[in-house]
Scaffold this active site. Sequence first.
Site, mmCIF file in Angstrom:
data_model
loop_
_atom_site.group_PDB
_atom_site.id
_atom_site.type_symbol
_atom_site.label_atom_id
_atom_site.label_comp_id
_atom_site.label_asym_id
_atom_site.label_seq_id
_atom_site.Cartn_x
_atom_site.Cartn_y
_atom_site.Cartn_z
ATOM 1 N N ASN A 1 -21.793 -45.024 -7.255
ATOM 2 C CA ASN A 1 -21.981 -46.461 -7.511
ATOM 3 C C ASN A 1 -21.393 -46.922 -8.852
ATOM 4 O O ASN A 1 -20.948 -48.046 -8.981
ATOM 5 C CB ASN A 1 -23.442 -46.874 -7.350
ATOM 6 C CG ASN A 1 -24.370 -46.176 -8.293
ATOM 7 O OD1 ASN A 1 -24.006 -45.177 -8.918
ATOM 8 N ND2 ASN A 1 -25.577 -46.678 -8.422
ATOM 9 N N GLU B 1 -30.925 -38.611 -14.196
ATOM 10 C CA GLU B 1 -31.000 -40.072 -14.030
ATOM 11 C C GLU B 1 -31.093 -40.319 -12.532
ATOM 12 O O GLU B 1 -30.098 -40.253 -11.822
ATOM 13 C CB GLU B 1 -29.752 -40.747 -14.616
ATOM 14 C CG GLU B 1 -29.602 -40.587 -16.121
ATOM 15 C CD GLU B 1 -30.629 -41.404 -16.893
ATOM 16 O OE1 GLU B 1 -31.328 -42.238 -16.283
ATOM 17 O OE2 GLU B 1 -30.760 -41.185 -18.100
ATOM 18 N N CYS C 1 -29.105 -48.338 -9.542
ATOM 19 C CA CYS C 1 -30.439 -47.751 -9.665
ATOM 20 C C CYS C 1 -31.404 -48.700 -10.372
ATOM 21 O O CYS C 1 -32.607 -48.558 -10.240
ATOM 22 C CB CYS C 1 -30.346 -46.444 -10.435
ATOM 23 S SG CYS C 1 -29.527 -46.698 -12.008
ATOM 24 N N GLU D 1 -29.837 -41.603 -21.760
ATOM 25 C CA GLU D 1 -28.394 -41.717 -22.003
ATOM 26 C C GLU D 1 -28.158 -42.974 -22.823
ATOM 27 O O GLU D 1 -28.642 -44.049 -22.483
ATOM 28 C CB GLU D 1 -27.652 -41.778 -20.659
ATOM 29 C CG GLU D 1 -27.820 -40.482 -19.881
ATOM 30 C CD GLU D 1 -26.922 -40.362 -18.661
ATOM 31 O OE1 GLU D 1 -26.626 -41.384 -18.019
ATOM 32 O OE2 GLU D 1 -26.524 -39.221 -18.344
HETATM 33 P P1 NAP Z 1 -26.558 -38.414 -4.329
HETATM 34 O O1 NAP Z 1 -26.395 -38.323 -2.874
HETATM 35 O O2 NAP Z 1 -27.693 -37.729 -4.967
HETATM 36 O O3 NAP Z 1 -25.174 -37.935 -4.949
HETATM 37 C C1 NAP Z 1 -24.933 -37.912 -6.328
HETATM 38 C C2 NAP Z 1 -23.999 -36.773 -6.661
HETATM 39 O O4 NAP Z 1 -24.638 -35.542 -6.322
HETATM 40 C C3 NAP Z 1 -22.684 -36.797 -5.886
HETATM 41 O O5 NAP Z 1 -21.652 -36.328 -6.727
HETATM 42 C C4 NAP Z 1 -22.961 -35.819 -4.775
HETATM 43 O O6 NAP Z 1 -21.796 -35.209 -4.244
HETATM 44 C C5 NAP Z 1 -23.780 -34.785 -5.511
HETATM 45 N N1 NAP Z 1 -24.552 -33.895 -4.639
HETATM 46 C C6 NAP Z 1 -25.042 -34.126 -3.410
HETATM 47 N N2 NAP Z 1 -25.655 -33.024 -2.944
HETATM 48 C C7 NAP Z 1 -25.545 -32.071 -3.892
HETATM 49 C C8 NAP Z 1 -25.953 -30.713 -4.006
HETATM 50 N N3 NAP Z 1 -26.589 -30.100 -3.025
HETATM 51 N N4 NAP Z 1 -25.663 -30.039 -5.146
HETATM 52 C C9 NAP Z 1 -25.001 -30.644 -6.145
HETATM 53 N N5 NAP Z 1 -24.562 -31.921 -6.085
HETATM 54 C C10 NAP Z 1 -24.849 -32.624 -4.986
HETATM 55 O O7 NAP Z 1 -26.672 -39.929 -4.806
HETATM 56 P P2 NAP Z 1 -25.733 -41.148 -4.451
HETATM 57 O O8 NAP Z 1 -26.055 -41.652 -3.092
HETATM 58 O O9 NAP Z 1 -24.311 -40.820 -4.764
HETATM 59 O O10 NAP Z 1 -26.182 -42.194 -5.568
HETATM 60 C C11 NAP Z 1 -27.205 -43.096 -5.350
HETATM 61 C C12 NAP Z 1 -28.463 -42.651 -6.071
HETATM 62 O O11 NAP Z 1 -28.177 -42.485 -7.452
HETATM 63 C C13 NAP Z 1 -29.545 -43.683 -6.003
HETATM 64 O O12 NAP Z 1 -30.778 -43.061 -5.765
HETATM 65 C C14 NAP Z 1 -29.529 -44.294 -7.395
HETATM 66 O O13 NAP Z 1 -30.751 -44.874 -7.788
HETATM 67 C C15 NAP Z 1 -29.169 -43.121 -8.240
HETATM 68 N N6 NAP Z 1 -28.619 -43.564 -9.521
HETATM 69 C C16 NAP Z 1 -29.376 -43.403 -10.630
HETATM 70 C C17 NAP Z 1 -28.911 -43.842 -11.845
HETATM 71 C C18 NAP Z 1 -29.725 -43.679 -13.074
HETATM 72 O O14 NAP Z 1 -29.157 -43.782 -14.153
HETATM 73 N N7 NAP Z 1 -31.009 -43.400 -12.997
HETATM 74 C C19 NAP Z 1 -27.651 -44.447 -11.937
HETATM 75 C C20 NAP Z 1 -26.892 -44.598 -10.773
HETATM 76 C C21 NAP Z 1 -27.398 -44.143 -9.564
HETATM 77 P P3 NAP Z 1 -21.070 -35.752 -2.914
HETATM 78 O O15 NAP Z 1 -20.628 -37.136 -3.232
HETATM 79 O O16 NAP Z 1 -19.944 -34.806 -2.753
HETATM 80 O O17 NAP Z 1 -22.074 -35.702 -1.824
#
Ligand code: NAP
Length: 485
Positions: free
Chosen positions: A157, A255, A289, A463
């Site tokens: 995102n 995060e 998020c 961060e």
């Molecule tokens: P995600 O599915 O958790 O993916 C995030 C990253 O983790 C991607 O690079 C993904 O790779 C990787 N990943 C997935 N499975 C993994 C595994 N088994 N081992 C290691 N890495 C793995 O999250 P998303 O859908 O991309 O992002 C949305 C989420 O992020 C939401 O919940 C949002 O709230 C949160 N977010 C939080 C913040 C904050 O600062 N708190 C900021 C932005 C977003 P692939 O793409 O290759 O699957």
Amino acid sequence: MLQKTSQFMKQANLINGEWVQADSGQTIDVTNPATGLKIGTVPKAGKAETRRAIEAAQQAFLSFRKTSALERSKLLRKLHDAIMDNQDALAELLTLEQGKSLTESKGEIGSSAAYVLWFAEEARRAYGDVVPSPWTDRRVLVTREPVGVIAAITPWNFPSSMLSRKLGPALAAGCTAVVKPASQTPYSGLAWGALCEEVGIPRGVVNIVTGSAGEIGDEICANPLVKKITFTGSTEVGKMLIQKSASTVKKVSMELGGNAPFLVFDDADLDRAVQGAIAAKYRNSGQTCVCTNRFFVQAGIHDKFVEKLAEASKALKVGSGLDAGVQQGPLIDVKAVEKVEEFIADAKAKGGKVVSGGKRHALGGSFFEPTVISGATTDMMFMKEEIFGPLAPVFKFDTEEEAVALANDTEFGLACYFYTGDLGRAFRVMEGLKYGMVGVNEGIITTPEAPFGGVKESGLGREGGHQGLDDYLDTKYVCIGGLGL
Ligand code: NAP
């Protein structure tokens, strides 16, 4: 248009200063969410490539850790300038793979540069302590040292700025890095490799691998050379990374997801609240998020707020992020659209009323109408789950105590917002909300100067701010004895 972006659109991984393909030769397709068309490929790397990237980072750490804070600060300043000099090209690349409007992409690239500049400044302030000694013949020093190789995993995102908050402090502290960008938006992450090369960051200091998340993640967690994992993404994956990295006792910064409440009290400035609501809900099509997940509005102002929010939502211009004047781009993919539809169907079945929007946009693909639902109740799905889309559910409340209790009724604790004109209430509510970040009469609050992060299941660590450097440093206590004083 690709003329501008092409120098940064790297279709290879950066390992030890070389741009390379996956050992298997396999690739992953990357598509433009606005058109559904393929824009390129990136390597589908796995364990072996990740291990080589970690070993390169470890080798580079041996010399990079010895650079002075001033030297690293100068490198980061150069990096900041390189990002800003190429803001338009980097923003186009971001919009192309992520979908957000060009205005938002430029904002994100500007924010990335701002974090880098902040950490260029913080690099020179990683102070230790000289502690008054309890012994006359000994002196007590506390110094801070880079933790070593860090691994950064980032989401789709904010594919650029989420990395800036990790690479900025890592490089400032003297750490080296292995980065894994999200598979849907890898180019904005890989572009950091091109930028680091351009400004002369030594080979092996920043390594970037794309590919199988499970394999790359497992190697990162199990490899003892990695001293810290910094992750931004879902709570589900974050929990798994904490568990897996326990075997090598790594530092972790997480995060994770949010479920932001947005409270509007009767005494609020209505127009200001609606303006803040639009920004806090629809930025990046609701895919942040810190986006509002739940609006709680006091009975006396409720109807007027819903009416104005619906009007403002309808007025948002939806379209391809590359088109002029567009305020809301497509969602990342059709799965995300289906999830929003599930939230709407659930709310309607439980008595919620769609006040505006409510369906896929006439543009088709993964475009969705900005949507407002009134009559939200606590048994609806969005009370507990992150929507991650352009859907604004509005709950009605009567008392301040009730509003704070509803806002806190979630396992998440990232960002929250509230609007009031009463100073006493502002303090009572601010102190009552169990969140890492609070916007009072403000809907957008992120800035490099402030610590960004959550409590509860929204994560660990911060961060930005001076706190943003802490997790990249180890504390060392030194006792110098035998001074004969
Ligand atoms: P995600 O599915 O958790 O993916 C995030 C990253 O983790 C991607 O690079 C993904 O790779 C990787 N990943 C997935 N499975 C993994 C595994 N088994 N081992 C290691 N890495 C793995 O999250 P998303 O859908 O991309 O992002 C949305 C989420 O992020 C939401 O919940 C949002 O709230 C949160 N977010 C939080 C913040 C904050 O600062 N708190 C900021 C932005 C977003 P692939 O793409 O290759 O699957």
